[in-house]
Design a protein around this motif. Structure first.
Motif, PDB file in Angstrom:
ATOM      1  N   VAL A   1       0.811  -1.197   0.000  1.00  2.84           N
ATOM      2  CA  VAL A   1       0.000   0.000   0.000  1.00  2.84           C
ATOM      3  C   VAL A   1       0.853   1.258   0.000  1.00  2.84           C
ATOM      4  O   VAL A   1       0.442   2.314  -0.500  1.00  2.84           O
ATOM      5  N   ARG A   2       2.086   1.150   0.533  1.00  3.65           N
ATOM      6  CA  ARG A   2       2.947   2.337   0.585  1.00  3.65           C
ATOM      7  C   ARG A   2       3.352   2.800  -0.817  1.00  3.65           C
ATOM      8  O   ARG A   2       3.760   3.952  -0.997  1.00  3.65           O
ATOM      9  N   GLU A   3       3.230   1.922  -1.781  1.00  3.13           N
ATOM     10  CA  GLU A   3       3.585   2.308  -3.150  1.00  3.13           C
ATOM     11  C   GLU A   3       2.532   3.212  -3.787  1.00  3.13           C
ATOM     12  O   GLU A   3       2.830   3.940  -4.748  1.00  3.13           O
ATOM     13  N   ILE A   4       1.314   3.149  -3.276  1.00  5.96           N
ATOM     14  CA  ILE A   4       0.241   3.878  -3.968  1.00  5.96           C
ATOM     15  C   ILE A   4      -0.271   5.089  -3.186  1.00  5.96           C
ATOM     16  O   ILE A   4      -0.944   5.938  -3.751  1.00  5.96           O
ATOM     17  N   ILE A   5       0.005   5.182  -1.887  1.00  8.02           N
ATOM     18  CA  ILE A   5      -0.430   6.354  -1.122  1.00  8.02           C
ATOM     19  C   ILE A   5       0.265   7.598  -1.685  1.00  8.02           C
ATOM     20  O   ILE A   5       1.482   7.642  -1.818  1.00  8.02           O
ATOM     21  N   GLY A   6      -0.522   8.619  -2.001  1.00  9.84           N
ATOM     22  CA  GLY A   6       0.011   9.838  -2.584  1.00  9.84           C
ATOM     23  C   GLY A   6      -0.019   9.839  -4.101  1.00  9.84           C
ATOM     24  O   GLY A   6       0.198  10.884  -4.721  1.00  9.84           O
ATOM     25  N   ARG A   7      -0.273   8.690  -4.713  1.00 13.33           N
ATOM     26  CA  ARG A   7      -0.374   8.637  -6.175  1.00 13.33           C
ATOM     27  C   ARG A   7      -1.781   9.050  -6.617  1.00 13.33           C
ATOM     28  O   ARG A   7      -2.755   8.871  -5.893  1.00 13.33           O
ATOM     29  N   ARG A   8      -1.872   9.562  -7.862  1.00 13.42           N
ATOM     30  CA  ARG A   8      -3.177   9.864  -8.435  1.00 13.42           C
ATOM     31  C   ARG A   8      -3.912   8.557  -8.702  1.00 13.42           C
ATOM     32  O   ARG A   8      -3.306   7.566  -9.113  1.00 13.42           O
ATOM     33  N   ILE A   9      -5.216   8.559  -8.473  1.00 14.80           N
ATOM     34  CA  ILE A   9      -6.004   7.342  -8.550  1.00 14.80           C
ATOM     35  C   ILE A   9      -5.912   6.688  -9.935  1.00 14.80           C
ATOM     36  O   ILE A   9      -5.884   5.461 -10.061  1.00 14.80           O
ATOM     37  N   VAL A  10      -5.829   7.507 -11.013  1.00 17.94           N
ATOM     38  CA  VAL A  10      -5.801   6.927 -12.355  1.00 17.94           C
ATOM     39  C   VAL A  10      -4.489   6.200 -12.631  1.00 17.94           C
ATOM     40  O   VAL A  10      -4.407   5.394 -13.554  1.00 17.94           O
ATOM     41  N   GLU A  11      -3.439   6.475 -11.814  1.00 15.44           N
ATOM     42  CA  GLU A  11      -2.181   5.752 -11.985  1.00 15.44           C
ATOM     43  C   GLU A  11      -2.275   4.357 -11.391  1.00 15.44           C
ATOM     44  O   GLU A  11      -1.509   3.460 -11.757  1.00 15.44           O
ATOM     45  N   VAL A  12      -3.209   4.159 -10.488  1.00 12.60           N
ATOM     46  CA  VAL A  12      -3.405   2.852  -9.850  1.00 12.60           C
ATOM     47  C   VAL A  12      -4.557   2.105 -10.508  1.00 12.60           C
ATOM     48  O   VAL A  12      -4.451   0.917 -10.830  1.00 12.60           O
ATOM     49  N   VAL A  13      -5.678   2.801 -10.699  1.00 16.22           N
ATOM     50  CA  VAL A  13      -6.859   2.231 -11.372  1.00 16.22           C
ATOM     51  C   VAL A  13      -7.123   3.105 -12.612  1.00 16.22           C
ATOM     52  O   VAL A  13      -7.796   4.136 -12.516  1.00 16.22           O
ATOM     53  N   PRO A  14      -6.586   2.715 -13.785  1.00 12.30           N
ATOM     54  CA  PRO A  14      -6.612   3.596 -14.966  1.00 12.30           C
ATOM     55  C   PRO A  14      -8.001   4.046 -15.395  1.00 12.30           C
ATOM     56  O   PRO A  14      -8.164   5.167 -15.864  1.00 12.30           O
ATOM     57  N   ASN A  15      -9.015   3.211 -15.230  1.00 12.53           N
ATOM     58  CA  ASN A  15     -10.356   3.588 -15.701  1.00 12.53           C
ATOM     59  C   ASN A  15     -11.268   4.057 -14.565  1.00 12.53           C
ATOM     60  O   ASN A  15     -12.490   4.027 -14.692  1.00 12.53           O
ATOM     61  N   SER A  16     -10.694   4.532 -13.483  1.00 16.35           N
ATOM     62  CA  SER A  16     -11.502   5.006 -12.350  1.00 16.35           C
ATOM     63  C   SER A  16     -12.224   6.297 -12.696  1.00 16.35           C
ATOM     64  O   SER A  16     -11.710   7.154 -13.419  1.00 16.35           O
ATOM     65  N   LEU A  17     -13.443   6.447 -12.144  1.00 16.23           N
ATOM     66  CA  LEU A  17     -14.219   7.677 -12.322  1.00 16.23           C
ATOM     67  C   LEU A  17     -14.191   8.559 -11.084  1.00 16.23           C
ATOM     68  O   LEU A  17     -14.959   9.514 -10.981  1.00 16.23           O
ATOM     69  N   MET A  18     -13.299   8.251 -10.156  1.00 18.81           N
ATOM     70  CA  MET A  18     -13.191   9.079  -8.950  1.00 18.81           C
ATOM     71  C   MET A  18     -12.846  10.530  -9.279  1.00 18.81           C
ATOM     72  O   MET A  18     -13.414  11.455  -8.666  1.00 18.81           O
ATOM     73  N   PRO A  19     -11.947  10.819 -10.230  1.00 22.72           N
ATOM     74  CA  PRO A  19     -11.684  12.225 -10.563  1.00 22.72           C
ATOM     75  C   PRO A  19     -12.948  12.950 -11.034  1.00 22.72           C
ATOM     76  O   PRO A  19     -13.138  14.123 -10.721  1.00 22.72           O
ATOM     77  N   GLN A  20     -13.804  12.262 -11.755  1.00 22.36           N
ATOM     78  CA  GLN A  20     -15.046  12.870 -12.225  1.00 22.36           C
ATOM     79  C   GLN A  20     -15.948  13.242 -11.051  1.00 22.36           C
ATOM     80  O   GLN A  20     -16.571  14.307 -11.047  1.00 22.36           O
ATOM     81  N   VAL A  21     -16.003  12.382 -10.031  1.00 17.80           N
ATOM     82  CA  VAL A  21     -16.828  12.650  -8.853  1.00 17.80           C
ATOM     83  C   VAL A  21     -16.286  13.860  -8.095  1.00 17.80           C
ATOM     84  O   VAL A  21     -17.041  14.736  -7.640  1.00 17.80           O
TER      85      VAL A  21
END
Length: 500
Positions: free
Chosen positions: A64-84
């Motif tokens: 998990v330490r690899e992804i904390i602080g990363r943009r969500i689309v870098e971890v889940v490319p098709n995420s719609l969280m930025p849209q929300v």
């Protein structure tokens, strides 16, 4: 009483209770869902539940330490969280598919006390919903299939139906038309197809589109003569939502918008009302339009091919067609020759049309006698290829013979002559009439003459075969059933023949 708000003072800390409630709900969601994560205003992951962390290896991360602080689309490319986060609108139920599988998810915006969006929370409600929600997933899959099929059918309708090779003929006139079509297809210039009705102008429009760089985009056709003048503007430019009473709430795209990136074929352009010609000119010049009832300008990229059987130059001189629109449309004019100017193409046209008639009707492909081909080549064909097809179809369907002769076209010759009289055309062709027709007889008596020729031919055949109906039918090259039908009209002929 609270002096500032006017509300009774409560004996406990309301804000503290609300914070505890929020924390309790947050913990409950974290434990009861398959996974949960939180992002901040910049779409960076700030927290992730243990359930979600179990999905990380499938997403390509070990810890998990690899992804904390990363943009969500870098971890889940098709995420719609930025849209929300950006819209502040929740997505309560959605399906998310990625390398880790398919999930039923929910996404909610997070707001501070001032109501500002400061982030979002994402919840994985179900893992592999295709098994746990089989009925719903089945309906979803069925809808997806229907949508895919509808898109394929729509794409097929918008694809060109013909290529330049579909313009059949090797006469000099036909070859010149195909040369011009190939040349203009490599450009985006407007094309004006000029020619009599039935010469194949629509086929050429399809062919030019198919040979152009726009072939993978829609080809949209509009027959201007078939659309009422009052509806043409909406047909071309579309309608904004609620533009008028009874209009669709979502509005409707016009043909220019549907053809965006592709080609718009305007058939019978000479029938366009003058009031609409100026608006069409603007679209051609500026490549932009305003839907009916809207002030919003819509950019389009459309190549226009127009066609007409009318003399547009004469209409311009008479003030019936705008000169500036005429010049804009006729950047490359192509004159499609009438059939009488390419008579040497008759034989290959007859063969191709005959094959198509056989395929559509389920009947055998019938050949033509040399005399029938000569007779067809001598006709004026004011209706051109469309009229030729009509003649072949009539002869094929109404004749029992394996080979079509001149006589098979006698009925068509009579009906065509009558049609030409009614429309002000020439009453008859200068060619020699087919066998079974009398050239100087009145049109009214022609059916009687045809009956007489048939009766005499049957009588001679029965006489030659000593009344043997099977042999007579074979001699006449018609079926036995067809002979019996004719004998029913002339019972006196059957009296002397054998009942064979």
């Amino acid at each position: 009483m609270d002096s500032t708000s006017g509300l009774p003072q409560l004996p406990f800390d309301v804000d503290g209770v609300l914070r505890l409630a929020a924390q309790s709900m947050f913990d409950t969601f974290a434990r009861s869902t398959e996974g949960m994560l939180v992002v901040d205003r910049a779409h960076r992951i700030v927290w992730m539940s243990e359930g979600y962390q179990r999905l990380l290896p499938a997403l390509g991360f070990a810890d998990v330490r690899e992804i904390i602080g990363r943009r969500i689309v870098e971890v889940v490319p098709n995420s719609l969280m930025p849209q929300v986060v950006d819209s502040g609108q929740a997505i309560l139920v959605d399906l998310l598919s990625n390398k880790a599988g398919t999930f039923l998810v929910s996404r909610l915006p997070l707001r501070n006390p001032q109501g500002e969006v400061v982030g979002a929370v994402g919840l994985v409600l179900l893992d592999h919903p295709e098994t746990t929600m089989q009925p719903l997933m089945g309906k979803f899959a069925a809808l997806q299939n229907e949508l895919c099929e509808a898109r394929q059918q729509l794409a097929a309708q918008r694809r060109p139906k013909h290529t330049i090779a579909s313009f059949i003929g090797s006469s000099p006139a036909a070859m010149e038309v195909k040369r011009q079509a190939r040349r203009v297809a490599q450009t985006d210039a407007s094309v004006l197809l000029l020619g009599e009705t039935g010469t194949g102008k629509e086929l050429l429009a399809h062919a030019i589109h198919a040979a152009s760089r726009r072939a993978h985009k829609p080809l949209v056709s509009v027959n201007i003569a078939a659309v009422p003048d009052s509806l043409l503007e909406a047909e071309f430019f579309g309608v904004a939502p609620g533009a008028y009473t009874g209009a669709e709430r979502k509005g409707r795209d016009g043909k220019f918008k549907i053809a965006d990136g592709g080609t718009l074929f305007l058939d019978e352009i000479g029938d366009m009302p003058l009031a609409l010609q100026s608006k069409l000119l603007r679209v051609l010049q500026e490549q932009e339009l305003e839907p009916l009832g809207s002030n919003q300008v819509v950019q389009v990229d459309v190549r226009v091919i127009a066609a007409t059987s009318r003399d547009l130059a004469a209409m311009v001189a008479a003030g019936q067609f705008r000169a500036d629109l005429y010049y804009r449309l006729s950047v490359v004019p192509i004159h499609v020759p009438p059939l009488r100017e390419r008579a040497q193409d008759i034989e290959v046209l007859v063969d191709a049309i005959g094959e198509d008639i056989a395929r559509r009707s389920g009947l055998p492909h019938k050949l033509l006698s040399p005399g029938a081909l000569r007779w067809l080549a001598e006709q004026p064909w004011p209706g051109n290829i469309r009229e030729l097809r009509n003649a072949l179809e009539q002869a094929t369907l109404m004749s029992d013979e394996a080979e079509l002769s001149e006589a098979c076209f006698a009925a068509f010759s009579a009906s065509a002559a009558t049609c030409r009289l009614q429309t002000g055309g020439p009453a008859s062709s200068p060619s020699v009439p087919p066998a079974g027709c009398v050239g100087d007889a009145s049109l009214r008596a022609l059916p009687e003459l045809i009956d007489r020729v048939e009766r005499e031919a049957i009588a001679k055949a029965l006489s030659a075969t000593a009344g043997n109906r099977v042999a007579a039918a074979r001699l006449l090259q018609i079926s036995r059933a067809s002979l019996y039908q004719r004998l029913a009209r002339w019972p006196e002929l059957a009296q002397d023949s054998f009942a064979v």
